[in-house]
Scaffold this motif. Sequence first.
Motif, PDB file in Angstrom:
ATOM      1  N   PRO A  75      -0.624  -6.173  -7.698  1.00  0.00           N
ATOM      2  CA  PRO A  75       0.165  -5.489  -6.502  1.00  0.00           C
ATOM      3  C   PRO A  75       0.828  -6.479  -5.921  1.00  0.00           C
ATOM      4  CG  PRO A  75      -2.370  -5.221  -6.631  1.00  0.00           C
ATOM      5  CD  PRO A  75      -2.230  -6.172  -7.592  1.00  0.00           C
ATOM      6  N   VAL A  76       2.086  -6.042  -5.075  1.00  0.00           N
ATOM      7  CA  VAL A  76       2.848  -6.944  -4.455  1.00  0.00           C
ATOM      8  C   VAL A  76       2.789  -6.972  -3.352  1.00  0.00           C
ATOM      9  CG1 VAL A  76       5.416  -7.038  -3.748  1.00  0.00           C
ATOM     10  CG2 VAL A  76       4.709  -6.107  -6.184  1.00  0.00           C
ATOM     11  N   ASP A  77       2.269  -8.202  -2.587  1.00  0.00           N
ATOM     12  CA  ASP A  77       1.774  -8.542  -1.224  1.00  0.00           C
ATOM     13  C   ASP A  77       3.056  -8.872  -0.240  1.00  0.00           C
ATOM     14  OD1 ASP A  77       0.752  -9.185   1.314  1.00  0.00           O
ATOM     15  OD2 ASP A  77      -0.720 -10.626   0.364  1.00  0.00           O
ATOM     16  N   PRO A  78       3.618  -8.136   0.396  1.00  0.00           N
ATOM     17  CA  PRO A  78       4.777  -8.419   1.280  1.00  0.00           C
ATOM     18  C   PRO A  78       4.583  -9.698   2.219  1.00  0.00           C
ATOM     19  CG  PRO A  78       4.098  -6.018   1.513  1.00  0.00           C
ATOM     20  CD  PRO A  78       3.244  -6.797   0.705  1.00  0.00           C
ATOM     21  N   MET A  83       2.052  -1.232  -2.815  1.00  0.00           N
ATOM     22  CA  MET A  83       2.726  -1.047  -3.898  1.00  0.00           C
ATOM     23  C   MET A  83       2.778  -2.111  -5.265  1.00  0.00           C
ATOM     24  SD  MET A  83       4.916   1.311  -3.375  1.00  0.00           S
ATOM     25  CE  MET A  83       6.277   1.127  -4.414  1.00  0.00           C
ATOM     26  N   ARG A  84       3.008  -1.609  -6.427  1.00  0.00           N
ATOM     27  CA  ARG A  84       2.823  -2.348  -7.458  1.00  0.00           C
ATOM     28  C   ARG A  84       3.970  -1.724  -8.430  1.00  0.00           C
ATOM     29  NH1 ARG A  84      -2.255  -2.296 -11.075  1.00  0.00           N
ATOM     30  NH2 ARG A  84      -2.745  -0.142 -11.438  1.00  0.00           N
ATOM     31  N   HIS A  85       4.477  -2.490  -9.700  1.00  0.00           N
ATOM     32  CA  HIS A  85       5.621  -2.024 -10.584  1.00  0.00           C
ATOM     33  C   HIS A  85       4.545  -1.059 -11.555  1.00  0.00           C
ATOM     34  CE1 HIS A  85       9.296  -4.109  -9.334  1.00  0.00           C
ATOM     35  NE2 HIS A  85       8.503  -5.182  -9.207  1.00  0.00           N
ATOM     36  N   PHE A  86       5.073   0.048 -11.742  1.00  0.00           N
ATOM     37  CA  PHE A  86       4.738   0.771 -12.828  1.00  0.00           C
ATOM     38  C   PHE A  86       3.256   1.636 -12.143  1.00  0.00           C
ATOM     39  CE2 PHE A  86       6.449  -2.539 -15.242  1.00  0.00           C
ATOM     40  CZ  PHE A  86       7.541  -1.917 -15.950  1.00  0.00           C
ATOM     41  N   GLY A  87       3.187   1.469 -10.722  1.00  0.00           N
ATOM     42  CA  GLY A  87       2.052   2.307 -10.248  1.00  0.00           C
ATOM     43  C   GLY A  87       2.235   3.561 -10.205  1.00  0.00           C
ATOM     44  N   GLN A  88       3.487   4.172 -10.402  1.00  0.00           N
ATOM     45  CA  GLN A  88       3.447   5.826 -10.524  1.00  0.00           C
ATOM     46  C   GLN A  88       3.139   6.278 -12.045  1.00  0.00           C
ATOM     47  OE1 GLN A  88       5.914   3.246 -11.360  1.00  0.00           O
ATOM     48  NE2 GLN A  88       7.408   4.174 -12.651  1.00  0.00           N
ATOM     49  N   ALA A 148       4.007  -9.855 -11.813  1.00  0.00           N
ATOM     50  CA  ALA A 148       4.689  -8.973 -11.194  1.00  0.00           C
ATOM     51  C   ALA A 148       4.846  -7.619 -11.978  1.00  0.00           C
ATOM     52  CB  ALA A 148       5.888  -9.337 -10.828  1.00  0.00           C
ATOM     53  N   PHE A 149       5.193  -7.875 -13.233  1.00  0.00           N
ATOM     54  CA  PHE A 149       5.606  -6.858 -14.219  1.00  0.00           C
ATOM     55  C   PHE A 149       4.779  -6.617 -15.531  1.00  0.00           C
ATOM     56  CE2 PHE A 149       9.222  -8.338 -12.076  1.00  0.00           C
ATOM     57  CZ  PHE A 149      10.039  -7.111 -11.441  1.00  0.00           C
ATOM     58  N   GLY A 150       3.748  -7.150 -15.423  1.00  0.00           N
ATOM     59  CA  GLY A 150       2.760  -6.959 -16.463  1.00  0.00           C
ATOM     60  C   GLY A 150       3.219  -7.590 -17.883  1.00  0.00           C
TER      61      GLY A 150
END
Length: 363
Positions: free
Chosen positions: A22-25, A1-6, A343-345
């Motif tokens: 990417p967000v690494d849990p 998952m990452r922000h704005f990946g959609q 995180a958000f670019g």
Amino acid sequence: MRHFGQLDAAVRRRLFHREPEPVDPRGDPAALAAALGGTLYCPADRAGLAADVRRQAARGAVSMVLCLEDAVADAELPAAEDNLVAQLTALAREAAAEQLPLLFVRVRTPEQIGELTRRLGPAAELLSGYVLPKFTEAVGARYLEQLAEAAELTGRRLYGMPVLESPELAHLERRRTELLAVAELLAKHRERVLAVRLGVTDLCAGYGLRRPPGLTAYDLAVVAAVIGDVVNVLGRADGTGFTVTGPVWEYFPLQRWGPELAGLRRELELDLANGLLGKTCVHPSQLPVVHARLVVSHEEYSDARVILRREAGGVLASSYRNKMNEARPHRVWAERTLRRAAAFGVARAGVGFDELLPAVCGG
């Protein structure tokens, strides 16, 4: 998952100077806390809970809370627990972990943490942790002990997110003692605390208050005082602080020109200015607004990089030639800005909230 990946790759290239990472849990906790963004709450008794999680992930949700507390009627709690276990078990079979948001369960009691973890079995692998409501010194140790036992049971790290929302924090005569005691308790369990959340709705309830859509939490003097004191004690930049997230915004759906959107946008500005990062969301329409505002501007990014390149202190002119950058006083701000940028670019020069929001909303 990452922000704005959609978003389509072409859209991201048009909007971003630097795209979100990417967000690494299981990565750095500080980076993970910074990446929570708009944390979407969802009642745990929803029949289509697993489908809801997958749907919101596809729309850009990176963190979600499945709520067994205020969102569920008392009489419905046993059924909601059963539903949560069944839905997460199904989700574990159907979806790859990398396609899912960071998932947290908001419990009612400390004992629920262990009970739910045991009932979930292998499906507990989907959880990033638990949200700990009505967190005070009196109950907090039990929450954190149960969290530690659940982590040992699963063999992996589980985070806690305490919610500060009790009368002990609102009442002036008790706030100082309570906050200092909570800070001491959280410091002992630092590796388990991902972020501290503010429960402003409960704080308002103690005074019969509710902010209208044209006002922010910071316009309510009692609430603003609590937020300021929480940041003062728990948001310090000396290594003792935690990520503190912004209060819930109650109004939805958000119309492009409505007061609900204007109010949320203003509150997000004040959250960031007061050292808060991320926000509790109760409707999917709030997520694009929160995430669009958390994108770092090209100007902020440029200033932060200049500041961090200067080790010896001193004053530097902004490349935008509109402000003073002091290398030492602004250093922690710069570090936090680059963490948010990861995180958000970072938006391209000239791209701001008004350009980002329609793209994120798909219009």
